[in-house]
Design an enzyme around this catalytic site. Structure first.
Site, mmCIF file in Angstrom:
data_model
loop_
_atom_site.group_PDB
_atom_site.id
_atom_site.type_symbol
_atom_site.label_atom_id
_atom_site.label_comp_id
_atom_site.label_asym_id
_atom_site.label_seq_id
_atom_site.Cartn_x
_atom_site.Cartn_y
_atom_site.Cartn_z
ATOM 1 N N HIS A 1 32.910 -5.973 33.912
ATOM 2 C CA HIS A 1 32.265 -5.732 35.363
ATOM 3 C C HIS A 1 30.298 -5.825 34.503
ATOM 4 C CE1 HIS A 1 29.779 -3.420 38.072
ATOM 5 N NE2 HIS A 1 29.455 -2.745 37.584
ATOM 6 N N ASP B 1 35.997 -7.105 36.468
ATOM 7 C CA ASP B 1 35.427 -6.306 36.323
ATOM 8 C C ASP B 1 36.609 -5.213 36.825
ATOM 9 O OD1 ASP B 1 33.832 -4.095 37.417
ATOM 10 O OD2 ASP B 1 32.397 -6.131 38.116
ATOM 11 N N SER C 1 25.104 -3.598 39.950
ATOM 12 C CA SER C 1 25.838 -2.444 40.277
ATOM 13 C C SER C 1 25.237 -1.769 41.311
ATOM 14 C CB SER C 1 25.954 -1.576 38.964
ATOM 15 O OG SER C 1 27.245 -1.160 39.397
#
Length: 271
Positions: free
Chosen positions: A249, A221, A96
Site C-alpha cells: 500500500h 497492496d 488511499s
C-alpha cells in the site's frame, strides 16, 4: 509555510504550503495526516513544484468536529482550501482514502481548479465488496476487523494496520514514526472515516473525470488490492496505470525513488 483555512463555521483545517511552481494538492490517507508525504515534500519543491498538503478535519493539526467525515463534506473541505488559496491548474494527488475523496471531488465539484489527477494507492472506486465488485473486505469484515477494534484498543489496531502497509521491511524508527501519525488523529474521526470507507461507493463518479489521470498502485497492496487500480483504469477515460511491482500500500516509501520520479514526470508532463 503552514496556515489554517476555515472550511465551515468553527472548523479550520491545516495546510502546509511549500515551494513555488505547479501547485500539487496532496490528500493523505486514513488514519494519518499530511506528514506522510514528508519524502515527497522534501523533493518536489526542488523541481519547480508547489507542494500543498492538507490535514483533513479530525487529523493532524486540523480541527476535529464530531461530524463531517463523509466524502461529500471532505470534498467540500478540499474545495474550500482550493478557493481560499486561489489555486488553478492544480494537480490533485490523493492517497488511499484521500484518493477516494479526490475522485469524489472531481464529480461533486466538476473538477473545479484541477487540471490533472494523481490517484496514489487509492481506496476507490469502492473500498469494500459490492454486487459486481468482489474486491477488498466485505463491509462486515471491515466492521469486525477495523471499526470495532478502534473502540477497544486504537493503538493496537493502528499497529496491526501499519504492519500491512508496506511490502518491504523498513526501520523500526520509521515504523514507530508512521504509527505516531495515526495516533495524532482524533478517535472519533478515525471511526467515522472508517465508516465512510466501508459505506461509500464511487463507481458512478469515475466517468465524470475528464482530466489526465495517473493511477500509481503497488502490486502487493494488501489494503487496496491492485484490482482497485484496474477498475479505476477501466472507468477513467484515458487514464494511465503505473504499477509498482515491489510495493504494498505504501508505494510512496516502498519504492520511494521510482514513486517520486513517476509523480514528478506526470506533474510536469504537457497536457
Amino acid at each position: 509555510m503552514g496556515r489554517y483555512v476555515q472550511v465551515e463555521p468553527n472548523v479550520s483545517v491545516f495546510v502546509e504550503d511549500i515551494g513555488q511552481g505547479t501547485p500539487v494538492v496532496f490528500l493523505h490517507g486514513w488514519p494519518v495526516n499530511y506528514k506522510m508525504f514528508e519524502y515527497q515534500l522534501n523533493v518536489l519543491p526542488n523541481h519547480g513544484i508547489r507542494a500543498i498538503a492538507i490535514d483533513f478535519r479530525g487529523y493532524g493539526k486540523s480541527g476535529a468536529p464530531s461530524t463531517g467525515y463523509d466524502y461529500d463534506r471532505m470534498a467540500d473541505d478540499v474545495r474550500a482550501v482550493i478557493d481560499d488559496l486561489e489555486l488553478s491548474d492544480v494537480v490533485l494527488a490523493g492517497f488511499s482514502m484521500g484518493g477516494a475523496i479526490a475522485v469524489h471531488y472531481m464529480a461533486r465539484h466538476a473538477g473545479h481548479g484541477v487540471s490533472k489527477l494523481a490517484l496514489l494507492s487509492a481506496a476507490a472506486p469502492v473500498f469494500t465488496q459490492r454486487d459486481g465488485y468482489p474486491y477488498g473486505l466485505t463491509p462486515a469484515q471491515l466492521t469486525e476487523q477495523i471499526i470495532e477494534p478502534i473502540f477497544a484498543d486504537r493503538p493496537k489496531l493502528l499497529e496491526t494496520f501499519g504492519g500491512m502497509f508496506f511490502a518491504k521491511q523498513h526501520s523500526q524508527p520509521f515504523m514507530d514514526w508512521f504509527h505516531a501519525l495515526g495516533m495524532e488523529a482524533s478517535s472519533y474521526s478515525t471511526i467515522n472515516s472508517a465508516i465512510a470507507l466501508r459505506d461509500e461507493d464511487l463507481r458512478g463518479d469515475l466517468s465524470s473525470i475528464q482530466v489526465p489521470t495517473a493511477i500509481l498502485h503497488g502490486k502487493k497492496d494488501e489494503i487496496c488490492p491492485f484490482e482497485f487500480a484496474e477498475e479505476m483504469h477501466k472507468g477513467i477515460a484515458g487514464s494511465q496505470l503505473i504499477a509498482f511491482e515491489e510495493s504494498g500500500h505504501g508505494a510512496f516509501y516502498d519504492e520511494l525513488e521510482k514513486f517520486n520520479a513517476e509523480l514528478i514526470r506526470f506533474i510536469k508532463s504537457e497536457l
